[in-house]
Design an enzyme around this catalytic site. Structure first.
Site, PDB file in Angstrom:
ATOM      1  CD  GLU A   1      26.376 -12.418   8.919  1.00 43.71           C
ATOM      2  OE1 GLU A   1      25.766 -11.922   8.291  1.00 43.71           O
ATOM      3  OE2 GLU A   1      26.181 -13.031  10.127  1.00 43.71           O
TER       4      GLU A   1
ATOM      5  CG  ASP B   1      24.331 -16.422  11.325  1.00 41.10           C
ATOM      6  OD1 ASP B   1      24.268 -16.136  10.049  1.00 41.10           O
ATOM      7  OD2 ASP B   1      23.275 -16.360  11.934  1.00 41.10           O
TER       8      ASP B   1
HETATM    9  C1  GLC Z   1      23.235 -13.979   8.650  1.00 44.00           C
HETATM   10  C2  GLC Z   1      22.995 -14.663   7.778  1.00 44.00           C
HETATM   11  C3  GLC Z   1      21.506 -14.376   7.260  1.00 44.00           C
HETATM   12  C4  GLC Z   1      20.653 -14.738   8.422  1.00 44.00           C
HETATM   13  C5  GLC Z   1      20.687 -14.131   9.637  1.00 44.00           C
HETATM   14  C6  GLC Z   1      20.109 -14.627  10.839  1.00 44.00           C
HETATM   15  O1  GLC Z   1      23.359 -12.561   8.735  1.00 44.00           O
HETATM   16  O2  GLC Z   1      23.847 -14.487   6.724  1.00 44.00           O
HETATM   17  O3  GLC Z   1      21.104 -14.876   6.168  1.00 44.00           O
HETATM   18  O4  GLC Z   1      19.297 -14.453   7.970  1.00 44.00           O
HETATM   19  O5  GLC Z   1      22.189 -14.476   9.956  1.00 44.00           O
HETATM   20  O6  GLC Z   1      20.668 -15.760  11.014  1.00 44.00           O
END
Ligand code: GLC
Ligand code: MG
Length: 561
Positions: free
Chosen positions: A286, A224
């Site tokens: 991500e 994340d």
């Molecule tokens: C990432 C997740 C999202 C979350 C953010 C903070 O972007 O996909 O859902 O709100 O991180 O953890």
């Protein structure tokens, strides 16, 4: 490696090696546990619910699942605020339920990737409680990013950084004497304090967390906010609005909180850990980073295996834009030897069946409410089907988000009182937020909660149209979106499309055409029907062709040629 695996690998030779790098061509299905299947009727999906529905994923034909967070959490950001990285929240089940899920998934040949949230903990994490109790200057506060405020009374935040969800990225704490104290940084919700990744204890702790889950048998991690862990040391001032869950180019220099070069040594360290385990485990970034070349740095051979291709997700529905993003993505990841990935939907963005029903070129809205301009549902679904068929022909790895195989639209008329995404509150109602793509999915048209669970309960309201989209209305129905996906996934596997080499084929301006292996793939973005070359035999189409065999607007064809 056990003996059985050694023998099998030796016998399989090169094929075995390719198979061990399963992730290079994998189709990975994202499960959002809160909204997939509810076993106990409390209206929130859970791990036993997922385990009971694994056969759906086998029938669909995916290779792996990625589970969004199921860890103990106050759920300030739907579980992306983790209070304990080594357990399961009671709402989702127990630790044994994960073991059972892994066992059953593996028995069906499905790999399981879990979500790792290293940028921030929950404010309910014991480390944060310790930091608050220990006070300014303490070792416990060093694990987070605490600073004194500006101004005579320190009542101004340390800098002007904004939270991704709206409002300031700093919150002031109360000291033990009851007086206002220091401020802590949270790039997301106030319940998600950012960790200080320059601290050796933070690094050590996450190495152990990786091992904890690898020992339990997970096949990898989706990391994340992988672009956020390291902040520029001086926390330099930054006055631009936050747009980080987006890859729209921002003017000016690189933001001091995103995509700092220092993140890469963390992933090199993790790669060594992951590689020390048998079974080809993976790290997926991500990282909302652009351009593609900067993103490719995350998937260099000694870092992560894959990174989500958000530039692809954001690309407008035109032949020119799609050509450009596909070509650039393949070149950028090819240069570092990583597979390209493709994704159209996830739990943070408007579902693509609705997004593509907005006028071409519309900036992606962060949620849609009842009084906003509504997408054209039929057009959106038609384009979504064409987009998916195009995507599933591309070489590399593809990500699907639960419910897209049913053609689910965004819930664009959800009552505002029902909203749970912190974006809604923190932006003062300016942004609707992400609830519309997180609605529990429909399995059976005539069952309570459309088969999501045994009762009517659903943590977000399901719209009445869910009945039309339910799995049992589509299964075995020729032309349904579900059967479109199933056939596409079967052919993709049979024809080895994930390992293919893409060659562009000359075509009119509004048409995109490429060859991969024996397959010719054509998408018509134009207003006029497009010709399929003479002799080309359609094997799969996103909608029926014209009676004369031409390709209508917003249709993708797979043909043998
Ligand atoms: C990432 C997740 C999202 C979350 C953010 C903070 O972007 O996909 O859902 O709100 O991180 O953890
Ligand atoms: Mg439940």
């Amino acid at each position: 490696m056990n003996t059985h695996e050694t023998t099998r690998t030796a016998a399989a030779g090169a094929a075995g090696r390719a198979q061990r790098q399963w992730w290079r061509n994998a189709v990975i299905y994202q499960i959002y546990p809160r909204s997939f299947a509810d076993s106990d009727g409390d209206g929130i999906g859970d791990l036993p619910g997922i385990t009971a529905r694994l056969d759906h994923l086998v029938e669909l034909g995916v290779d792996a699942v990625w589970l969004s967070p199921f860890y103990p959490s106050p759920q300030a950001d739907a579980g992306y605020d983790v209070a304990d990285y080594r357990d399961v929240d009671a709402v989702f089940g127990r630790l044994e339920d994960i073991d059972k899920l892994l066992l059953r998934a593996h028995a069906r040949g499905l790999r399981v990737i879990v979500d790792l949230v290293p940028n921030h903990t929950s404010s309910a994490h014991p480390w944060f409680a310790e930091a608050l109790a220990a006070g300014p200057g303490s070792a416990a506060r060093q694990r987070y990013i605490f600073r004194d405020g500006r101004g005579a009374d320190g009542d101004q935040p340390p800098n002007g950084w904004r939270s991704v969800f709206g409002g300031p990225a700093w919150t002031r704490v109360t000291s033990s004497d009851g007086k206002p104290g220091q401020w802590y940084l949270h790039l997301f919700d106030a319940g998600q304090p950012d960790l200080n990744w320059d601290h050796p204890e933070v690094r050590a702790e996450f190495r152990e967390i990786l091992r904890f889950w690898l020992d339990r048998g997970v096949d990898g991690f989706r990391v994340d906010v992988a672009h956020g862990l390291i902040k520029q040391a001086d926390l330099a001032e930054w006055h631009y609005p936050e747009e980080p869950l987006s890859v729209e180019p921002v003017e000016g220099p690189r933001p001091p909180m995103w995509d700092q070069d220092g993140v890469h040594e963390i992933y090199r360290d993790w790669r060594e850990i992951v590689d020390s385990y048998p079974g080809d485990r993976v790290l997926v970034a991500e990282a909302w980073v652009q351009p593609a070349e900067r993103l490719a740095a995350y998937v260099r051979p000694d870092e992560m295996h894959q990174a989500f291709n958000f530039e692809y997700l954001e690309a407008p529905w035109t032949a020119t834009a799609q050509y450009a993003v596909i070509d650039r993505s393949l070149a950028a990841t090819g240069a570092v030897g990583a597979p390209t990935t493709w994704v159209l939907s996830n739990h943070d963005v408007l579902r693509h069946a609705s997004r593509l029903g907005l006028p071409v070129g519309t900036r992606r809205p962060r949620g849609i409410g009842a009084d906003d301009p509504q997408p054209d549902g039929a057009l959106g679904l038609r384009r979504a089907r064409a987009a998916t068929l195009l995507m599933l022909a591309l070489p590399g790895s593809a990500y699907l988000y639960q419910g897209e195989e049913l053609g689910l639209p965004e819930h664009t008329t959800m009552p505002d009182e029902a909203r749970q995404d912190p974006t809604w509150q923190r932006s003062g109602g300016a942004e609707r937020g992400r609830d519309g793509c997180r609605v529990p999915i429909p399995w059976e048209a005539d069952a309570p909660s459309y088969g999501f669970g045994p009762t009517d309960a659903s943590w977000l309201p399901q719209p009445p149209v869910w009945a039309e989209y339910a799995l049992d209305r589509q299964r075995g129905v020729a032309g349904s979106t579900y059967e479109l996906y199933r056939t596409a996934l079967r052919l993709r596997r049979e024809l080895g499309l994930g390992d293919g080499r893409l060659e562009w084929v000359d075509s009119p301006d509004d048409v995109l055409a490429f060859r991969t292996g024996d397959l010719l793939v054509v998408t018509n973005f134009g207003a006029e029907p497009a010709e399929l070359p003479a002799g080309a035999e359609p094997v799969h189409t996103s909608a029926p062709l014209d009676p004369d065999g031409r390709i209508p607007t917003d249709v993708t064809v797979w043909a043998r040629a």
